[in-house]
Design a protein around this motif. Sequence first.
Motif, PDB file in Angstrom:
ATOM      1  N   ILE A  78       0.799  -1.219   0.000  1.00 30.02           N
ATOM      2  CA  ILE A  78       0.000   0.000   0.000  1.00 30.02           C
ATOM      3  C   ILE A  78       0.836   1.276   0.000  1.00 30.02           C
ATOM      4  CG2 ILE A  78      -1.724   1.290   1.342  1.00 30.02           C
ATOM      5  CD1 ILE A  78      -2.824  -1.136  -0.111  1.00 30.02           C
ATOM      6  N   VAL A  79       1.973   1.289   0.648  1.00 28.45           N
ATOM      7  CA  VAL A  79       2.756   2.521   0.762  1.00 28.45           C
ATOM      8  C   VAL A  79       3.158   3.097  -0.601  1.00 28.45           C
ATOM      9  CG1 VAL A  79       4.975   3.433   1.582  1.00 28.45           C
ATOM     10  CG2 VAL A  79       3.501   2.157   3.118  1.00 28.45           C
ATOM     11  N   PRO A  80       3.613   2.304  -1.566  1.00 29.18           N
ATOM     12  CA  PRO A  80       3.909   2.913  -2.870  1.00 29.18           C
ATOM     13  C   PRO A  80       2.691   3.589  -3.499  1.00 29.18           C
ATOM     14  CG  PRO A  80       4.862   0.729  -2.760  1.00 29.18           C
ATOM     15  CD  PRO A  80       4.009   0.892  -1.540  1.00 29.18           C
ATOM     16  N   SER A  81       1.529   2.987  -3.349  1.00 37.49           N
ATOM     17  CA  SER A  81       0.308   3.581  -3.879  1.00 37.49           C
ATOM     18  C   SER A  81      -0.021   4.890  -3.171  1.00 37.49           C
ATOM     19  CB  SER A  81      -0.851   2.600  -3.728  1.00 37.49           C
ATOM     20  OG  SER A  81      -2.053   3.191  -4.135  1.00 37.49           O
ATOM     21  N   LEU A  82       0.189   4.936  -1.866  1.00 31.92           N
ATOM     22  CA  LEU A  82      -0.058   6.172  -1.125  1.00 31.92           C
ATOM     23  C   LEU A  82       0.889   7.285  -1.550  1.00 31.92           C
ATOM     24  CD1 LEU A  82      -0.645   4.756   2.465  1.00 31.92           C
ATOM     25  CD2 LEU A  82      -2.335   5.701   0.911  1.00 31.92           C
ATOM     26  N   ILE A  83       2.138   6.942  -1.787  1.00 31.85           N
ATOM     27  CA  ILE A  83       3.109   7.954  -2.209  1.00 31.85           C
ATOM     28  C   ILE A  83       2.746   8.500  -3.585  1.00 31.85           C
ATOM     29  CG2 ILE A  83       5.528   8.290  -2.867  1.00 31.85           C
ATOM     30  CD1 ILE A  83       6.231   6.311  -0.597  1.00 31.85           C
ATOM     31  N   ILE A  84       2.387   7.618  -4.516  1.00 37.49           N
ATOM     32  CA  ILE A  84       1.987   8.065  -5.851  1.00 37.49           C
ATOM     33  C   ILE A  84       0.716   8.908  -5.767  1.00 37.49           C
ATOM     34  CG2 ILE A  84       1.140   7.271  -8.097  1.00 37.49           C
ATOM     35  CD1 ILE A  84       4.156   7.129  -7.756  1.00 37.49           C
TER      36      ILE A  84
END
Length: 89
Positions: A25-31
């Motif tokens: 989930i963290v990569p999606s949140l950053i994007i």
Amino acid sequence: MTPAEIGDLFTHALYIVLVIVVAMIVPSLIIGLVVSTFQAATQINEQTLSFLPRLVVTLLAIMAFGPWAVSMVLDFTRQIYMNIPFIIG
């Protein structure tokens, strides 16, 4: 099996779930944050603009971290199965 041992197993299982979810989930949140900042700076109010990059990054994260996540779950399952005699007795 004592309540402390059950708590340790539960804690370890929740830790594995938390680590796997964070990795996905963290990569999606950053994007999403980057795209939202871009939208705020350019005043583009298109809802679908932030959806597609997050979807692509989430799918890439699943492809990248999927084998690692499955191996973590399999290792935990093997550990549980190997320790069944000690857990019961």
